[in-house]
Design an enzyme around this catalytic site. Structure first.
Site, PDB file in Angstrom:
ATOM      1  N   SER A 106      50.322  16.939  -8.956  1.00 36.47           N
ATOM      2  CA  SER A 106      49.950  15.800  -7.968  1.00 36.47           C
ATOM      3  C   SER A 106      50.317  14.730  -8.343  1.00 36.47           C
ATOM      4  CB  SER A 106      48.392  16.121  -7.316  1.00 36.47           C
ATOM      5  OG  SER A 106      48.102  15.123  -6.631  1.00 36.47           O
ATOM      6  N   TYR A 133      39.165  17.289  -8.890  1.00 38.10           N
ATOM      7  CA  TYR A 133      40.522  17.546  -8.588  1.00 38.10           C
ATOM      8  C   TYR A 133      41.643  16.875  -9.167  1.00 38.10           C
ATOM      9  CZ  TYR A 133      44.468  18.550  -5.453  1.00 38.10           C
ATOM     10  OH  TYR A 133      46.119  18.685  -5.339  1.00 38.10           O
TER      11      TYR A 133
END
Length: 248
Positions: free
Chosen positions: A138, A151
């Site tokens: 990400s 996360y």
């Protein structure tokens, strides 16, 4: 990475980015295997596609992964590409004592899961022609989102893990990292219709063009994620972190 004739396993392939890439690889002439935890979504994803198969799998359960790998290799002995795409997201408020079960689940799914899948398949992949491992990180691996610290940390860990295993597997298994920006999927509520998120089809098309270039890059970064990927190198890290903090 060769563009066709592969047998590709994608975890979390029943929806979102996993499903979009699965369909594109299938359309390009590869056989595609998807996994997930919801049978109906898997069935919908493979409907009408003869070279697609689906299996229920929870990557956080070690025994389930071992049994799955035995089954999938018996059914698909030419499997040569693993795509570690399965991931979950939870926002967090860390400024007071809380239940951290969501954080623990993200660690198990987002980083232990890919390590477990890689370990389970590495001997097989190392013996296959055109083998590759593709890990889905990400943009938040490079500039963390304060509203989602765990996360972000799992994706930073996956980036580091991917970079570390790449030289160890050189010449045997190609190791590729896909670095998405925020994409219009259901990873978070409302994200699939958020105009500030990258349209899913646009993202998938750009990813495929980069993956199937003559020389596949080690990192697949679409243009919309480059600001975050390059923020530290360009002296924009603090600016980018402050920007993300405003949405926390």
């Amino acid at each position: 990475m060769k563009s066709t004739g592969n047998t590709i396993l994608i975890t979390g392939g029943g929806s979102g980015i996993g499903r979009a890439l699965a369909h594109r690889w299938h359309d390009a002439g590869s056989s595609v295997i998807i996994t997930g935890r919801r049978q109906q979504m898997l069935d919908d994803a493979i409907a009408g596609r003869e070279r697609m198969a689906a299996y229920i799998l929870d990557v956080t359960v070690a025994d389930e992964v071992d049994a799955f790998v035995r089954k999938v290799l018996a059914d698909h002995p030419r499997l040569n590409i693993l795509v570690n795409n399965a991931g979950i997201y939870s926002a967090e408020k860390i400024t007071a004592h809380r239940d951290i079960s969501d954080a623990e689940a993200m660690i198990q799914t987002n980083i232990v899961g890919p390590i477990r899948m890689t370990n389970a398949l590495i001997d097989h992949l190392s013996a296959q022609p055109g083998a590759a491992i593709i890990n889905m990180s990400s943009g938040l691996a490079f500039v963390p989102y304060p509203a989602a610290p765990t996360y972000s940390a799992t994706k930073a860990a996956l980036h580091s893990y991917t970079a570390a295993i790449r030289p160890l597997l050189k010449g045997r298994v190609e190791v590729i990292e896909i670095v998405p920006p925020q994409v219009q999927t259901e990873l978070t509520p409302g994200q699939s219709t958020d105009p500030s998120s990258m349209p899913l089809d646009e993202f998938a098309d750009e990813v495929m063009a980069l993956l199937h270039a003559e020389n596949t890059p080690a990192e697949i970064c679409v243009e919309r994620v480059r600001y975050f990927r390059e923020a530290e190198a360009k002296g924009q890290y603090d600016e980018a972190l402050e920007m993300l903090a405003k949405y926390s």
